[in-house]
Design a protein around this motif. Structure first.
Motif, PDB file in Angstrom:
ATOM      1  N   MET A   1       3.354  -8.019 -11.275  1.00  0.00           N
ATOM      2  CA  MET A   1       2.118  -8.765 -11.072  1.00  0.00           C
ATOM      3  C   MET A   1       1.212  -8.001 -10.113  1.00  0.00           C
ATOM      4  N   HIS A   2      -0.053  -7.888 -10.458  1.00  0.00           N
ATOM      5  CA  HIS A   2      -1.014  -7.201  -9.606  1.00  0.00           C
ATOM      6  C   HIS A   2      -1.375  -8.084  -8.415  1.00  0.00           C
ATOM      7  N   VAL A   3      -1.917  -7.431  -7.385  1.00  0.00           N
ATOM      8  CA  VAL A   3      -2.376  -8.146  -6.200  1.00  0.00           C
ATOM      9  C   VAL A   3      -3.821  -7.768  -5.935  1.00  0.00           C
ATOM     10  N   CYS A   4      -4.524  -8.673  -5.255  1.00  0.00           N
ATOM     11  CA  CYS A   4      -5.950  -8.474  -5.034  1.00  0.00           C
ATOM     12  C   CYS A   4      -6.319  -8.919  -3.627  1.00  0.00           C
ATOM     13  N   LEU A   5      -7.072  -8.078  -2.930  1.00  0.00           N
ATOM     14  CA  LEU A   5      -7.663  -8.451  -1.659  1.00  0.00           C
ATOM     15  C   LEU A   5      -9.076  -8.959  -1.913  1.00  0.00           C
ATOM     16  N   HIS A  28     -11.643   6.828  -2.381  1.00  0.00           N
ATOM     17  CA  HIS A  28     -10.678   7.480  -1.485  1.00  0.00           C
ATOM     18  C   HIS A  28      -9.573   6.520  -1.031  1.00  0.00           C
ATOM     19  N   VAL A  29      -9.568   5.294  -1.533  1.00  0.00           N
ATOM     20  CA  VAL A  29      -8.536   4.325  -1.157  1.00  0.00           C
ATOM     21  C   VAL A  29      -7.319   4.526  -2.055  1.00  0.00           C
ATOM     22  N   SER A  30      -6.247   5.035  -1.502  1.00  0.00           N
ATOM     23  CA  SER A  30      -5.044   5.334  -2.283  1.00  0.00           C
ATOM     24  C   SER A  30      -4.451   4.069  -2.875  1.00  0.00           C
ATOM     25  N   GLY A  31      -4.144   4.132  -4.174  1.00  0.00           N
ATOM     26  CA  GLY A  31      -3.518   3.004  -4.850  1.00  0.00           C
ATOM     27  C   GLY A  31      -4.479   1.979  -5.391  1.00  0.00           C
ATOM     28  N   LEU A  32      -5.754   2.073  -5.041  1.00  0.00           N
ATOM     29  CA  LEU A  32      -6.743   1.121  -5.540  1.00  0.00           C
ATOM     30  C   LEU A  32      -7.017   1.407  -7.012  1.00  0.00           C
ATOM     31  N   THR A  33      -6.858   0.412  -7.859  1.00  0.00           N
ATOM     32  CA  THR A  33      -7.069   0.598  -9.293  1.00  0.00           C
ATOM     33  C   THR A  33      -8.420   0.096  -9.776  1.00  0.00           C
ATOM     34  N   LYS A  34      -8.978  -0.871  -9.056  1.00  0.00           N
ATOM     35  CA  LYS A  34     -10.260  -1.437  -9.484  1.00  0.00           C
ATOM     36  C   LYS A  34     -10.918  -2.123  -8.305  1.00  0.00           C
ATOM     37  N   LEU A  67       2.053  -4.628  -3.686  1.00  0.00           N
ATOM     38  CA  LEU A  67       1.652  -5.076  -2.366  1.00  0.00           C
ATOM     39  C   LEU A  67       1.679  -3.954  -1.332  1.00  0.00           C
ATOM     40  N   ALA A  68       2.638  -3.035  -1.438  1.00  0.00           N
ATOM     41  CA  ALA A  68       2.791  -1.999  -0.413  1.00  0.00           C
ATOM     42  C   ALA A  68       1.529  -1.146  -0.263  1.00  0.00           C
ATOM     43  N   PRO A  69       0.950  -0.604  -1.340  1.00  0.00           N
ATOM     44  CA  PRO A  69      -0.279   0.179  -1.154  1.00  0.00           C
ATOM     45  C   PRO A  69      -1.458  -0.653  -0.664  1.00  0.00           C
ATOM     46  N   LEU A  70      -1.490  -1.939  -1.025  1.00  0.00           N
ATOM     47  CA  LEU A  70      -2.560  -2.799  -0.511  1.00  0.00           C
ATOM     48  C   LEU A  70      -2.422  -2.962   0.998  1.00  0.00           C
ATOM     49  N   CYS A 159       0.841 -11.493   3.698  1.00  0.00           N
ATOM     50  CA  CYS A 159       1.019 -10.054   3.849  1.00  0.00           C
ATOM     51  C   CYS A 159       0.412  -9.640   5.179  1.00  0.00           C
ATOM     52  N   THR A 160       0.617  -8.391   5.541  1.00  0.00           N
ATOM     53  CA  THR A 160       0.035  -7.868   6.770  1.00  0.00           C
ATOM     54  C   THR A 160      -1.355  -7.303   6.489  1.00  0.00           C
ATOM     55  N   SER A 161      -2.219  -7.359   7.497  1.00  0.00           N
ATOM     56  CA  SER A 161      -3.551  -6.771   7.394  1.00  0.00           C
ATOM     57  C   SER A 161      -4.072  -6.479   8.792  1.00  0.00           C
ATOM     58  N   GLY A 162      -4.614  -5.280   8.962  1.00  0.00           N
ATOM     59  CA  GLY A 162      -5.251  -4.922  10.222  1.00  0.00           C
ATOM     60  C   GLY A 162      -6.759  -4.990  10.152  1.00  0.00           C
TER      61      GLY A 162
END
Length: 227
Positions: A1-5, A28-34, A67-70, A159-162
């Motif tokens: 399942m995909h995840v979205c911020l 330049h955001v690694s792992g961002l697909t869309k 989730l990890a790359p997000l 999830c975690t977010s800074g």
């Protein structure tokens, strides 16, 4: 399942968003697909629900396959924060990460569409019963909306977010997507929408608001840039 911020811009006067600059920075955001950039539309498009006074100035949807790359991209001074700063976005955001249920996907690459975003910001007495009823009954109706191009349902997750933004806690969101505002307005005036409203009132008990926002949506498919 995909995840979205979701980054949800505050309502009220704001500096216009430079979507092209943000899309370039997001490459330049690694792992961002869309990345989908939604901007608020003006006027009433829904004959049953008047425009909300707190319509977000914009909504940014950042999609990842996991989730990890997000979480990595959301780190303090991480790739998403740098992209937002590079694009000089003078916005005040809230943030929420959600699991994505894609119930109808676009069959073609698109640049711009019209989206109706809905947030369920309340609390259900029994969330499992609420979500079960919703998923079993509401999407089958939404899929019948005339000229529907996309349908997604989002469920909250931890999830975690800074990122330096307060967290939103909608228990669910969804969106229906159409080619343009005219197609959205026609769908919202259809008999299918009447059936959707009846099912909405049949949902298990919950409290809180369910704001609906019509948005102009600009797309950026970035998957090929990370291969």
């Amino acid at each position: 399942m995909h995840v979205c911020l979701f980054l949800i811009g505050a309502s009220g006067p704001h500096t216009p968003l430079d979507a092209s600059a943000l899309q370039r920075a997001a490459s330049h955001v690694s792992g961002l697909t869309k990345l989908i950039v939604h901007e608020a539309t003006r006027g009433q498009v829904d004959p049953r629900i008047p425009p909300s006074d707190d319509t977000p100035s914009c909504v940014l949807q950042w999609y990842f396959d996991d989730l990890a790359p997000l979480e990595a991209a959301c780190a303090s001074d991480g790739a998403i924060w740098r992209a937002v700063q590079t694009a000089s976005i003078a916005q005040s955001f809230s943030q929420q990460v959600m699991a994505v249920r894609t119930l109808k996907a676009s069959a073609e690459s698109v640049v711009e569409r019209c989206t109706y975003l809905v947030a369920y910001e309340g609390v259900a007495e029994d969330f499992n019963a609420w979500l079960t009823h919703y998923l079993q009954n509401h999407p089958p109706l939404m899929l019948q909306l005339p000229a529907l191009r996309e349908l997604e349902v989002y469920t909250r997750m931890d999830c975690t977010s800074g990122l330096p933004f307060p967290k939103s806690d909608a228990m669910q969101r969804n969106k229906v997507v159409f080619d343009d505002t005219d197609a959205l307005m026609a769908a919202l005036a259809s008999s299918v929408r009447d059936a959707m409203r009846r099912d909405f009132h049949a949902l298990p008990p919950f409290s809180g608001t369910t704001p609906h926002f019509a948005m102009r949506s600009m797309y950026g498919n970035l998957a090929h840039q990370h291969q």
